[in-house]
Write a protein that holds these residues in place. Structure first.
Motif, PDB file in Angstrom:
ATOM      1  N   ASP A  42       1.043  -1.198   0.161  1.00 16.25           N
ATOM      2  CA  ASP A  42      -0.195   0.482  -0.009  1.00 16.25           C
ATOM      3  C   ASP A  42       1.061   0.761   0.308  1.00 16.25           C
ATOM      4  O   ASP A  42       0.295   2.280  -0.223  1.00 16.25           O
ATOM      5  CB  ASP A  42      -1.221   0.078   1.121  1.00 16.25           C
ATOM      6  CG  ASP A  42      -1.957  -0.445   1.467  1.00 16.25           C
ATOM      7  OD1 ASP A  42      -2.767  -0.553   0.310  1.00 16.25           O
ATOM      8  OD2 ASP A  42      -2.793  -1.479   2.001  1.00 16.25           O
ATOM      9  N   THR A  43       2.104   0.687   0.752  1.00 14.89           N
ATOM     10  CA  THR A  43       2.703   2.669   0.307  1.00 14.89           C
ATOM     11  C   THR A  43       4.202   1.438   0.399  1.00 14.89           C
ATOM     12  O   THR A  43       4.697   0.478   1.104  1.00 14.89           O
ATOM     13  CB  THR A  43       2.600   2.804   2.224  1.00 14.89           C
ATOM     14  OG1 THR A  43       3.180   1.814   3.503  1.00 14.89           O
ATOM     15  CG2 THR A  43       2.081   3.709   1.959  1.00 14.89           C
ATOM     16  N   ASP A  44       5.071   2.827   0.177  1.00 15.14           N
ATOM     17  CA  ASP A  44       6.485   2.234  -0.094  1.00 15.14           C
ATOM     18  C   ASP A  44       7.506   2.777   1.088  1.00 15.14           C
ATOM     19  O   ASP A  44       7.213   3.052   1.778  1.00 15.14           O
ATOM     20  CB  ASP A  44       7.302   3.104  -0.993  1.00 15.14           C
ATOM     21  CG  ASP A  44       7.327   3.966  -0.981  1.00 15.14           C
ATOM     22  OD1 ASP A  44       7.304   5.284   0.248  1.00 15.14           O
ATOM     23  OD2 ASP A  44       7.817   5.000  -2.146  1.00 15.14           O
ATOM     24  N   VAL A  45       8.832   2.442   0.904  1.00 13.51           N
ATOM     25  CA  VAL A  45       9.992   2.879   2.225  1.00 13.51           C
ATOM     26  C   VAL A  45       9.513   4.533   2.710  1.00 13.51           C
ATOM     27  O   VAL A  45       9.504   4.740   3.843  1.00 13.51           O
ATOM     28  CB  VAL A  45      10.908   2.153   1.632  1.00 13.51           C
ATOM     29  CG1 VAL A  45      11.243   0.457   1.351  1.00 13.51           C
ATOM     30  CG2 VAL A  45      11.517   3.133   0.513  1.00 13.51           C
ATOM     31  N   ASN A  46       9.425   4.998   1.809  1.00 12.16           N
ATOM     32  CA  ASN A  46       9.282   6.098   2.627  1.00 12.16           C
ATOM     33  C   ASN A  46       7.606   6.821   3.028  1.00 12.16           C
ATOM     34  O   ASN A  46       7.061   8.203   3.194  1.00 12.16           O
ATOM     35  CB  ASN A  46       9.351   7.426   1.528  1.00 12.16           C
ATOM     36  CG  ASN A  46      10.898   7.017   0.560  1.00 12.16           C
ATOM     37  OD1 ASN A  46      11.883   7.115   1.568  1.00 12.16           O
ATOM     38  ND2 ASN A  46      10.835   7.046  -0.398  1.00 12.16           N
ATOM     39  N   GLY A  47       6.617   5.510   3.240  1.00  8.71           N
ATOM     40  CA  GLY A  47       5.639   5.859   3.422  1.00  8.71           C
ATOM     41  C   GLY A  47       4.030   6.580   1.587  1.00  8.71           C
ATOM     42  O   GLY A  47       3.394   7.447   2.201  1.00  8.71           O
ATOM     43  N   LEU A  48       4.755   6.528   1.474  1.00  2.01           N
ATOM     44  CA  LEU A  48       3.792   7.465  -0.056  1.00  2.01           C
ATOM     45  C   LEU A  48       3.064   6.107  -0.485  1.00  2.01           C
ATOM     46  O   LEU A  48       3.264   4.729  -0.504  1.00  2.01           O
ATOM     47  CB  LEU A  48       4.522   7.654  -0.981  1.00  2.01           C
ATOM     48  CG  LEU A  48       5.778   9.115  -0.661  1.00  2.01           C
ATOM     49  CD1 LEU A  48       6.659   9.450  -1.981  1.00  2.01           C
ATOM     50  CD2 LEU A  48       4.899  10.338  -0.687  1.00  2.01           C
ATOM     51  N   ASP A  49       2.037   6.549  -0.476  1.00  2.00           N
ATOM     52  CA  ASP A  49       1.033   5.678  -1.186  1.00  2.00           C
ATOM     53  C   ASP A  49       1.215   5.338  -2.366  1.00  2.00           C
ATOM     54  O   ASP A  49       1.827   5.987  -3.234  1.00  2.00           O
ATOM     55  CB  ASP A  49      -0.544   6.650  -1.461  1.00  2.00           C
ATOM     56  CG  ASP A  49      -1.054   6.678  -0.133  1.00  2.00           C
ATOM     57  OD1 ASP A  49      -0.654   5.841   0.934  1.00  2.00           O
ATOM     58  OD2 ASP A  49      -2.024   7.164   0.032  1.00  2.00           O
TER      59      ASP A  49
END
Ligand code: SF4
Length: 189
Positions: A141-148
């Motif tokens: 749902d999100t990448d390692v940076n917390g982006l959707d």
């Protein structure tokens, strides 16, 4: 048969008699060749298509009789190829009619050494099961940076140059809907 008739069967004699120096006209013909017809003559319709072999996309005329392909030739109306086909494209007829063509789904299971024949429905179910399983197992749902991102990196697709525009459009649409972002085509490599 008189001597003149006999001599007239000789193309050079006909050339001399008719003054046909280049032999590109009537004198080049024999009684047999005069009555030959192209195999496309018996077609009841011609379907416009595109050669499936490479990304050039040469136009093809597919000659059909009673629902079966009689022959495939270059399409003179195509702005891409103007009626021409390379040797591969000229042999497209064999792609659909060749006796070496495989008509069954062949499957070699992991570790297997033999090909197994599968019903198409079963093979399609197996593909769907694998896509579902891999997508569920690798969904982000999100990448390692917390982006959707809402994607899976567990599945990639490499298309072949024989895919046409419409097939590529549907493949991209399906895979994007599934959250698959690694979609590439051999024609770009
Ligand atoms: S005829 Fe030859 S060059 Fe044209 S699309 Fe087919 S394979 Fe490519």
């Amino acid at each position: 048969m008189g001597v003149l008739d006999l001599l007239d069967r000789w193309p050079v004699f006909r050339q001399l008699r008719k003054g046909d120096a280049t032999a590109l006209g009537d004198t080049a013909m024999t009684e047999r060749s005069r009555h030959l017809e192209p195999r496309t003559a018996g077609a009841d319709r011609v379907v416009k298509s595109v050669c499936p072999y490479c990304a050039v996309g040469c136009g093809q005329d597919v000659y059909v009789k009673d629902g079966r392909i009689l022959d495939i030739e270059g399409d003179p109306d195509s702005p891409i190829s103007r009626g021409r086909l390379c040797p591969k494209g000229s042999a497209t007829f064999q792609l659909v009619t060749g006796s070496h063509r495989i008509h069954d789904v062949l499957y070699r299971r992991p570790g297997g050494t033999e090909w197994e024949r599968l019903p198409l429905e079963r093979a399609m179910d197996m593909v769907a099961e694998r896509v579902k399983h891999t997508r569920d197992a690798t969904w982000e749902d999100t990448d390692v940076n917390g982006l959707d991102v809402h994607r899976t990196l567990g599945i990639a697709h490499l298309g072949g140059a024989t895919l046409d525009n419409e097939e590529n459009y549907l493949i991209k649409k399906l895979f994007t809907a599934l959250g698959i972002v690694q979609v590439e085509n051999q024609a770009r490599i």
